[in-house]
Every structure is written in C-alpha cells, then in structure tokens.
Design a protein around this motif. Structure first.
Motif, PDB file in Angstrom:
ATOM      1  N   VAL A   1      31.023  33.667  42.193  1.00 46.48           N
ATOM      2  CA  VAL A   1      31.909  32.685  41.552  1.00 46.48           C
ATOM      3  C   VAL A   1      33.372  33.119  41.647  1.00 46.48           C
ATOM      4  N   HIS A   2      34.227  32.111  41.636  1.00 51.83           N
ATOM      5  CA  HIS A   2      35.667  32.338  41.537  1.00 51.83           C
ATOM      6  C   HIS A   2      36.262  31.296  40.602  1.00 51.83           C
ATOM      7  N   ILE A   3      37.241  31.733  39.855  1.00 53.13           N
ATOM      8  CA  ILE A   3      37.935  30.830  38.932  1.00 53.13           C
ATOM      9  C   ILE A   3      38.790  29.852  39.744  1.00 53.13           C
ATOM     10  N   SER A   4      39.517  30.410  40.700  1.00 55.81           N
ATOM     11  CA  SER A   4      40.392  29.572  41.532  1.00 55.81           C
ATOM     12  C   SER A   4      39.638  29.116  42.779  1.00 55.81           C
ATOM     13  N   ASN A   5      40.184  28.110  43.431  1.00 55.55           N
ATOM     14  CA  ASN A   5      39.611  27.670  44.710  1.00 55.55           C
ATOM     15  C   ASN A   5      40.181  28.567  45.808  1.00 55.55           C
ATOM     16  N   VAL A   6      39.438  29.619  46.110  1.00 52.34           N
ATOM     17  CA  VAL A   6      39.936  30.625  47.061  1.00 52.34           C
ATOM     18  C   VAL A   6      40.244  30.015  48.436  1.00 52.34           C
ATOM     19  N   HIS A   7      39.576  28.925  48.769  1.00 51.10           N
ATOM     20  CA  HIS A   7      39.783  28.302  50.089  1.00 51.10           C
ATOM     21  C   HIS A   7      41.085  27.517  50.170  1.00 51.10           C
ATOM     22  N   ALA A   8      41.689  27.251  49.014  1.00 49.56           N
ATOM     23  CA  ALA A   8      42.975  26.556  49.001  1.00 49.56           C
ATOM     24  C   ALA A   8      44.131  27.554  48.870  1.00 49.56           C
ATOM     25  N   ARG A   9      43.800  28.862  48.945  1.00 45.79           N
ATOM     26  CA  ARG A   9      44.828  29.891  48.775  1.00 45.79           C
ATOM     27  C   ARG A   9      45.040  30.654  50.093  1.00 45.79           C
ATOM     28  N   GLU A  10      45.577  31.873  49.992  1.00 43.18           N
ATOM     29  CA  GLU A  10      45.907  32.637  51.206  1.00 43.18           C
ATOM     30  C   GLU A  10      44.675  32.834  52.098  1.00 43.18           C
TER      31      GLU A  10
ATOM     32  N   LEU B   1      28.428  36.751  39.720  1.00 45.50           N
ATOM     33  CA  LEU B   1      29.372  37.795  40.138  1.00 45.50           C
ATOM     34  C   LEU B   1      30.714  37.219  40.574  1.00 45.50           C
ATOM     35  N   ASN B   2      31.758  37.639  39.855  1.00 41.92           N
ATOM     36  CA  ASN B   2      33.115  37.420  40.345  1.00 41.92           C
ATOM     37  C   ASN B   2      33.641  38.797  40.730  1.00 41.92           C
ATOM     38  N   ALA B   3      33.594  39.099  42.009  1.00 45.63           N
ATOM     39  CA  ALA B   3      33.987  40.431  42.481  1.00 45.63           C
ATOM     40  C   ALA B   3      35.497  40.544  42.671  1.00 45.63           C
ATOM     41  N   GLY B   4      36.257  39.506  42.248  1.00 49.29           N
ATOM     42  CA  GLY B   4      37.714  39.553  42.401  1.00 49.29           C
ATOM     43  C   GLY B   4      38.071  39.824  43.851  1.00 49.29           C
ATOM     44  N   ALA B   5      39.087  40.653  44.061  1.00 51.25           N
ATOM     45  CA  ALA B   5      39.560  40.913  45.431  1.00 51.25           C
ATOM     46  C   ALA B   5      38.544  41.692  46.262  1.00 51.25           C
TER      47      ALA B   5
ATOM     48  N   PHE C   1      43.508  35.438  53.575  1.00 49.96           N
ATOM     49  CA  PHE C   1      42.644  36.608  53.322  1.00 49.96           C
ATOM     50  C   PHE C   1      41.616  36.336  52.235  1.00 49.96           C
ATOM     51  N   ARG C   2      41.851  35.302  51.419  1.00 46.74           N
ATOM     52  CA  ARG C   2      40.881  34.961  50.369  1.00 46.74           C
ATOM     53  C   ARG C   2      39.754  34.061  50.895  1.00 46.74           C
ATOM     54  N   HIS C   3      39.857  33.671  52.168  1.00 43.59           N
ATOM     55  CA  HIS C   3      38.797  32.823  52.742  1.00 43.59           C
ATOM     56  C   HIS C   3      37.624  33.673  53.232  1.00 43.59           C
TER      57      HIS C   3
ATOM     58  N   ILE D   1      47.218  30.267  37.313  1.00 44.38           N
ATOM     59  CA  ILE D   1      46.059  30.243  38.224  1.00 44.38           C
ATOM     60  C   ILE D   1      44.756  30.445  37.445  1.00 44.38           C
ATOM     61  N   TYR D   2      44.774  31.419  36.521  1.00 45.41           N
ATOM     62  CA  TYR D   2      43.509  31.846  35.916  1.00 45.41           C
ATOM     63  C   TYR D   2      43.310  31.386  34.471  1.00 45.41           C
ATOM     64  N   GLY D   3      44.296  30.639  33.911  1.00 46.61           N
ATOM     65  CA  GLY D   3      44.146  30.113  32.552  1.00 46.61           C
ATOM     66  C   GLY D   3      44.581  31.106  31.482  1.00 46.61           C
TER      67      GLY D   3
ATOM     68  N   LYS E   1      46.091  36.911  30.335  1.00 41.12           N
ATOM     69  CA  LYS E   1      47.470  37.417  30.486  1.00 41.12           C
ATOM     70  C   LYS E   1      47.921  37.319  31.944  1.00 41.12           C
ATOM     71  N   ARG E   2      46.934  37.431  32.863  1.00 47.44           N
ATOM     72  CA  ARG E   2      47.229  37.550  34.285  1.00 47.44           C
ATOM     73  C   ARG E   2      47.439  36.166  34.914  1.00 47.44           C
ATOM     74  N   GLU E   3      48.583  35.946  35.525  1.00 49.54           N
ATOM     75  CA  GLU E   3      48.874  34.696  36.243  1.00 49.54           C
ATOM     76  C   GLU E   3      48.178  33.489  35.596  1.00 49.54           C
TER      77      GLU E   3
ATOM     78  N   GLY F   1      34.744  41.814  38.429  1.00 54.51           N
ATOM     79  CA  GLY F   1      35.388  42.901  39.156  1.00 54.51           C
ATOM     80  C   GLY F   1      36.848  43.097  38.763  1.00 54.51           C
ATOM     81  N   PRO F   2      37.627  43.697  39.662  1.00 53.57           N
ATOM     82  CA  PRO F   2      38.960  44.185  39.344  1.00 53.57           C
ATOM     83  C   PRO F   2      39.924  43.106  38.875  1.00 53.57           C
ATOM     84  N   ASN F   3      40.718  43.506  37.895  1.00 43.81           N
ATOM     85  CA  ASN F   3      41.813  42.708  37.308  1.00 43.81           C
ATOM     86  C   ASN F   3      41.326  41.567  36.417  1.00 43.81           C
ATOM     87  N   LEU F   4      40.024  41.364  36.366  1.00 46.40           N
ATOM     88  CA  LEU F   4      39.530  40.251  35.548  1.00 46.40           C
ATOM     89  C   LEU F   4      39.501  40.628  34.060  1.00 46.40           C
ATOM     90  N   ASN F   5      39.732  41.913  33.758  1.00 43.37           N
ATOM     91  CA  ASN F   5      39.950  42.318  32.359  1.00 43.37           C
ATOM     92  C   ASN F   5      41.276  41.768  31.838  1.00 43.37           C
TER      93      ASN F   5
HETATM   94  C1  DQA Z   1      39.271  35.448  42.107  1.00 43.22           C
HETATM   95  C2  DQA Z   1      39.922  35.152  43.461  1.00 43.22           C
HETATM   96  C3  DQA Z   1      40.230  36.430  44.203  1.00 43.22           C
HETATM   97  O1  DQA Z   1      40.821  36.136  45.462  1.00 43.22           O
HETATM   98  C4  DQA Z   1      41.196  37.273  43.409  1.00 43.22           C
HETATM   99  O2  DQA Z   1      41.438  38.487  44.066  1.00 43.22           O
HETATM  100  C5  DQA Z   1      40.720  37.503  42.010  1.00 43.22           C
HETATM  101  C6  DQA Z   1      40.136  36.386  41.285  1.00 43.22           C
HETATM  102  C7  DQA Z   1      39.035  34.174  41.278  1.00 43.22           C
HETATM  103  O3  DQA Z   1      38.233  34.246  40.352  1.00 43.22           O
HETATM  104  O4  DQA Z   1      39.647  33.133  41.546  1.00 43.22           O
HETATM  105  O5  DQA Z   1      40.889  38.584  41.455  1.00 43.22           O
HETATM  106  O6  DQA Z   1      38.000  36.062  42.343  1.00 43.22           O
END
Ligand code: DQA
Length: 138
Positions: free
Chosen positions: A97-106, A71-75, A108-110, A22-24, A17-19, A9-13
């Motif tokens: 799936v998520h690259i980061s541990n969303v539960h250890a972050r903000e 599916l990584n639906a991003g945000a 709203f990501r839980h 967090i994302y490698g 380059k992106r953060e 999903g969004p921003n994963l393109n």
């Molecule tokens: C993400 C985590 C989401 O909270 C974030 O919005 C992303 C990437 C991840 O793969 O860690 O875009 O899905």
C-alpha cells in the motif's frame, strides 16, 4: 479471528507532521486506533521501523502464522530487493500500500520491488489505502 499486521517502513513514523499536503495531518497512531474500533473482530497488529533489516525480521516473525500483512515499505519499496525476497520467502500474503499515488509522482517511485511478490497493490487513497487492503483480507 484473523491476524493481520500493518507494517510501516521508513519515515512513516512522521505521519501527521511530514509533508502533510501529500500524506495528510493524522498521525498513524490516531488512524490505527480508529481502525481497531471499526474492525473489532480482527486481531490487528502494528509495527513501524526505519531500519530495512527490522522490517525483514518482522516479515519472518509473522510470515508463517498471520493471515495477512498490509505493507507500506515507504522508499524501500523502490530500492529493496531484500524486502522483495523476504515476501517471496514467507507464506503470509502481503498487500503493498501507499498513501500517495506513487505513479503520479517522480519516476523513481514507479519502480517497486514489493509488487512482483505481493497479492496486490493499493495506492493513492490516503490513509484509506490501508483500510482497503485490510478489507480485501476479510
Ligand atoms: C509512500 C510513497 C513512497 O514513495 C515514499 O517514499 C514514502 C511513502 C506512500 O505511502 O505514499 O515514504 O510509500
């Protein structure tokens, strides 16, 4: 041969380059090539979109013929009732799936609208999260 779609999903393109802290620093294209080499007996497909409706269209397109969707639906994970409904409406199992541990972050990501309709959730293992999901389909 199993047909599996990796759907980003969004921003994963912007992976690579992106953060990068967090994302490698690997691009998804590079990672996807390595997966195809490692799993030559899997019919692996990849699609990415920043547009919610396009992700839904793709789920409908593959959702009655593919063996699995990773599916990584991003945000959209945290906001999209429509993607959650699309997963409920198709037959193909979906793994969130998520690259980061969303539960250890903000906080709203839980929240996830994907998980209640998914076969399972894998988060926090970097790009390896995708491979772990793929292995569970094989
Ligand atoms: C993400 C985590 C989401 O909270 C974030 O919005 C992303 C990437 C991840 O793969 O860690 O875009 O899905």
């Amino acid at each position: 041969m199993k047909k599996i779609l990796i759907l980003n999903g969004p921003n994963l393109n912007l992976l690579g380059k992106r953060e990068p802290e967090i994302y490698g620093s690997l691009t998804f294209a590079e990672y996807f090539e390595s997966l195809k080499i490692k799993y030559p007996t899997v019919d692996l497909h990849y699609y990415q979109s920043n547009v919610e409706g396009e992700l839904i269209n793709k789920l409908h397109e593959v959702g009655f013929s593919f063996d699995g969707v990773v599916l990584n639906a991003g945000a959209y994970t945290h906001t999209s009732i429509a993607i959650g409904d699309a997963i409920k409406g198709i037959e193909t199992p979906v793994i969130e799936v998520h690259i980061s541990n969303v539960h250890a972050r903000e906080k709203f990501r839980h929240v996830t609208y994907i998980a209640p309709n998914a076969k399972g959730v894998i988060a926090g293992f970097g790009l390896q999260s995708y491979e772990l999901a793929l292995q569970s389909f094989l």
